[in-house]
Design a protein around this motif. Sequence first.
Motif, short mmCIF file in Angstrom:
data_model
loop_
_atom_site.label_atom_id
_atom_site.label_comp_id
_atom_site.label_asym_id
_atom_site.label_seq_id
_atom_site.Cartn_x
_atom_site.Cartn_y
_atom_site.Cartn_z
N ASN A 45 -22.58 25.42 -39.56
CA ASN A 45 -22.74 26.41 -38.48
C ASN A 45 -22.73 27.82 -39.04
OD1 ASN A 45 -22.99 24.82 -36.13
ND2 ASN A 45 -20.79 24.48 -36.05
N PHE A 46 -21.78 28.08 -39.95
CA PHE A 46 -21.67 29.42 -40.52
C PHE A 46 -22.96 29.80 -41.25
CE2 PHE A 46 -20.71 32.39 -43.94
CZ PHE A 46 -20.07 33.41 -43.24
N ALA A 47 -23.51 28.87 -42.02
CA ALA A 47 -24.75 29.16 -42.75
C ALA A 47 -25.87 29.55 -41.80
CB ALA A 47 -25.14 27.95 -43.60
N TYR A 48 -25.95 28.86 -40.65
CA TYR A 48 -26.96 29.20 -39.65
C TYR A 48 -26.72 30.60 -39.09
CZ TYR A 48 -29.09 29.40 -35.01
OH TYR A 48 -29.77 29.81 -33.90
N TYR A 49 -25.46 30.87 -38.68
CA TYR A 49 -25.15 32.20 -38.15
C TYR A 49 -25.39 33.29 -39.20
CZ TYR A 49 -22.69 29.67 -34.41
OH TYR A 49 -22.36 28.83 -33.37
N ALA A 50 -25.07 32.97 -40.46
CA ALA A 50 -25.25 33.96 -41.54
C ALA A 50 -26.73 34.26 -41.77
CB ALA A 50 -24.60 33.45 -42.82
N ARG A 51 -27.58 33.25 -41.71
CA ARG A 51 -29.01 33.49 -41.87
C ARG A 51 -29.53 34.41 -40.76
NH1 ARG A 51 -28.91 27.91 -43.16
NH2 ARG A 51 -29.69 27.33 -41.09
N LYS A 52 -29.09 34.18 -39.54
CA LYS A 52 -29.48 35.05 -38.43
C LYS A 52 -28.98 36.48 -38.67
CE LYS A 52 -28.98 33.74 -34.19
NZ LYS A 52 -28.36 33.19 -32.95
N ALA A 53 -27.72 36.60 -39.10
CA ALA A 53 -27.13 37.92 -39.33
C ALA A 53 -27.88 38.67 -40.42
CB ALA A 53 -25.66 37.79 -39.69
N LEU A 54 -28.27 37.96 -41.48
CA LEU A 54 -28.99 38.61 -42.57
C LEU A 54 -30.36 39.09 -42.13
CD1 LEU A 54 -27.98 36.37 -45.59
CD2 LEU A 54 -27.45 38.79 -45.27
N ARG A 55 -30.98 38.38 -41.20
CA ARG A 55 -32.27 38.85 -40.69
C ARG A 55 -32.09 40.16 -39.90
NH1 ARG A 55 -33.21 33.19 -39.89
NH2 ARG A 55 -32.65 33.28 -37.67
#
Length: 265
Positions: free
Chosen positions: A243-253
């Motif tokens: 879940n964190f990896a998914y949220y982190a990818r969104k945050a980095l965008r």
Amino acid sequence: MAQTLRDTKGTLVDRAQRLMDDHFGDSKLTTRQKLALTCRIAFDGGHDSGLAGQISARGQQTGTYYTQRLGLGFDEITEDNLLLVDEDLHVLEGDGMPNPANRFHSWIYRSRADVNCIVHTHSLHTAALAMLEVPLVISHMDTTPLYEDCAFLKEWPGVPVGNEEGEIISAALGDKRAILLAHHGQLVTGATVEEACNLAVLIERAARLQLLAMAAGTIEPLDPVLAREAHDWTGTDRRSKANFAYYARKALRNHPDCVSGQVEL
């Protein structure tokens, strides 16, 4: 030809868990990077409340932790402007000062050796629920990681800058991973930054769902046995990291400036 259609649920759960262990490994991100990303994830997830709220994670040395600099919003936090402080909030690394309310983080870290990250915010829906002096009710599958895992502090002890508030909040949290603070906001903890970040996203969603459901009718309870099963299944370390990896990818965008250089997620 299908070979698993007669397998028991327990067998299928075990198989899925083994597959998740194989496919979702440990992150290569540093603690500073995870914390900066958590600040941006929280900002995008409705946890922004000006300069209110603190997000922290234990440092390498006993009695130290990373946190954001007072004066910066969650959307301004980077891995480079985080502070490393001790239990007395003396700055060991970085420029500026921490939020004086970080004092109650020191109390929680002292009382809970299993906690390595704390996310405390005044997110909109948890704050609204806190105004009603109503405990968090978990009645949806998605939010079951918080089932029987969210304490409630009904009496507001005031602005949490003293040791008294630290003692009260850490005692009220007890052995649970989350707490709703009446007239204040929410606080979640995690054995990892990923776990705490995931629970912070969930507690705000749970509060929003509860307020919507309360406005529409009566919230019906979950079956306790099934809810505990869901709590254990949805709250695993590997699921938190996925879940964190998914949220982190969104945050980095949305916020490519929060970490330095390339990151692997």
